[in-house]
Design an enzyme around this catalytic site. Sequence first.
Site, PDB file in Angstrom:
ATOM      1  N   GLU A   1       0.800  -1.234   0.000  1.00 38.46           N
ATOM      2  CA  GLU A   1       0.000   0.000   0.000  1.00 38.46           C
ATOM      3  C   GLU A   1       0.828   1.277   0.000  1.00 38.46           C
ATOM      4  OE1 GLU A   1      -3.273   0.075   2.760  1.00 38.46           O
ATOM      5  OE2 GLU A   1      -4.248  -1.625   1.791  1.00 38.46           O
TER       6      GLU A   1
ATOM      7  N   GLU B   1      -5.381  -8.528   0.416  1.00 37.08           N
ATOM      8  CA  GLU B   1      -6.192  -8.160   1.582  1.00 37.08           C
ATOM      9  C   GLU B   1      -7.627  -7.902   1.143  1.00 37.08           C
ATOM     10  OE1 GLU B   1      -4.784  -5.010   4.197  1.00 37.08           O
ATOM     11  OE2 GLU B   1      -2.700  -5.606   3.854  1.00 37.08           O
TER      12      GLU B   1
HETATM   13  C1  BGP Z   1      -4.553  -1.997   5.071  1.00 38.19           C
HETATM   14  C2  BGP Z   1      -3.229  -2.367   5.638  1.00 38.19           C
HETATM   15  C3  BGP Z   1      -3.250  -3.345   6.767  1.00 38.19           C
HETATM   16  C4  BGP Z   1      -4.477  -3.313   7.641  1.00 38.19           C
HETATM   17  C5  BGP Z   1      -5.761  -3.064   6.855  1.00 38.19           C
HETATM   18  C6  BGP Z   1      -6.965  -2.752   7.704  1.00 38.19           C
HETATM   19  O1  BGP Z   1      -4.481  -0.657   4.709  1.00 38.19           O
HETATM   20  O2  BGP Z   1      -2.387  -2.878   4.635  1.00 38.19           O
HETATM   21  O3  BGP Z   1      -2.041  -3.193   7.444  1.00 38.19           O
HETATM   22  O4  BGP Z   1      -4.323  -2.591   8.785  1.00 38.19           O
HETATM   23  O5  BGP Z   1      -5.642  -2.057   5.902  1.00 38.19           O
HETATM   24  O6  BGP Z   1      -6.909  -1.422   8.140  1.00 38.19           O
HETATM   25  P1  BGP Z   1      -7.268  -1.024   9.622  1.00 38.19           P
HETATM   26  O7  BGP Z   1      -6.404  -1.868  10.476  1.00 38.19           O
HETATM   27  O8  BGP Z   1      -7.006   0.408   9.741  1.00 38.19           O
HETATM   28  O9  BGP Z   1      -8.718  -1.366   9.759  1.00 38.19           O
END
Ligand code: BGP
Length: 469
Positions: free
Chosen positions: A166, A370
């Site tokens: 990201e 993800e």
């Molecule tokens: C993405 C990241 C992760 C993870 C996910 C969920 O942006 O790659 O590291 O954290 O999002 O986000 P959050 O934890 O803020 O809900």
Amino acid sequence: MHHRQLTPFPPGFLWGASTSAYQVEGAWDEDGKGPSVIDARASYPEGTSDYTVASDHYHRFRDDVALFAELGLKAYRFSVSWSRVIPDGDGEVNPEGLQFYVDLVDELRAAGIEPIVTMYHFDLPQALQEKGGWSSRATIDAFERYARVLLDALGQKVTYWLTINEQNMMVMHGAALGILPPGTEDPQREVHQQNHHMLLAQARVMRLVHDVAPQAKVGPAPNVACVYPASPDPADVVAAEDFSAIRNWLYLDVAVRGRYNTLAWAYLTEKGWAPQIEDGDLQVLAAAEPNFIAFNYYASHTVAAPRGDGTDVGGTGDQHIVTGDADVYRPAENPHLKKNAFGWEIDPVGFRTTFRQISDRYGLPLLVTENGLGAYDTLTEDGRVHDDYRIDYLAQHIEQMQQAITDGVDVLGYCPWSAVDLVSTHQGVRKRYGFVYVDRDETDLRSLARYRKDSFTWYQSVIRANGLS
Ligand code: BGP
């Protein structure tokens, strides 16, 4: 299209799950690990945990891998902590830190699980940060050297490599980029210079993988989300295209096509944020040639044309809450979508659209690294979590992924977030995503024991059937 015959998931489809180092490992300063920018952060959001213990995966990885094997995972996507392997980012290798990842990969392989390795997921070594971080071109060399260390140790054992997680969200929402050098006059201009350096670092590392581990495959891993215009008003359509160029294609065009997206470049130029490009940079970008594109998808976005009166920019924003840009686009509500408990929209059909857009633009195989639902989970008396809401979310997204496959999109695998509960990037421990519940809360570490959620049993059956039954 309602009763469309869907193409089955291909044999060997990588049903997986994801984590990242700083969110799951803990052991933030053990066995020689150096601090990262995440460890060095001055503060965390009010009332949320830090990342010192996280899910204690560093000490429990063998048990966790046993659970992943029971779940039936074909793949596990995790990240390597750069400062565990090279504590100051660019100096001596820490053999114990490196050994952790060798052991993890061996454990996964022994369980028949394909490792998918992210080289850098938000946790730049703090020592590099103190020398200028991504503002300094020396960090590009440091990243390439670190990648070489990983490839020497794991290049024969790992097929799938991801460069940077990201990068687009780091640039747009920033804390993970680290602090800008003191005296930076134009922060946005500097951030985009850092972005250019990261793009160069990524391109050099993709080339390196081809050169030193030719049997391996490598790709970028941005967060990609399709962008809808709020209405058929042509001005809204232009705003949506502009935002998509700024948010998505700026990063992927450089990673895959080896050149800057024209709309995004025009935007940067008009803002005065265009990075300085040195001789040879464009050749480096063009030589990268990724084998596939990994992407993270949680939700779509909807935007409208700016009003031009300064009311377009607001809120704090995160990767799925748009802040707006008074000159280009403003956030809009999508009346067709529901939201999760943290204000993120839920849009499974947008997942299909996102697949189609990426596939159309680049013609490469896609790997989902993800996708998932952050929610407040409750451990019940029976030692379970009844997370039917998460099952719904995942089932709807898997169904739309299968629609995309039926549309002709080449999909290698699906690694939802997250394999096991971990510390969220924005909302601490309370915002859970895992198939496995971890017994702790923000401040009380309790037993850190693992419990299977209902989604665990459900995903197990999806994997067994190679798709939804
Ligand atoms: C993405 C990241 C992760 C993870 C996910 C969920 O942006 O790659 O590291 O954290 O999002 O986000 P959050 O934890 O803020 O809900």
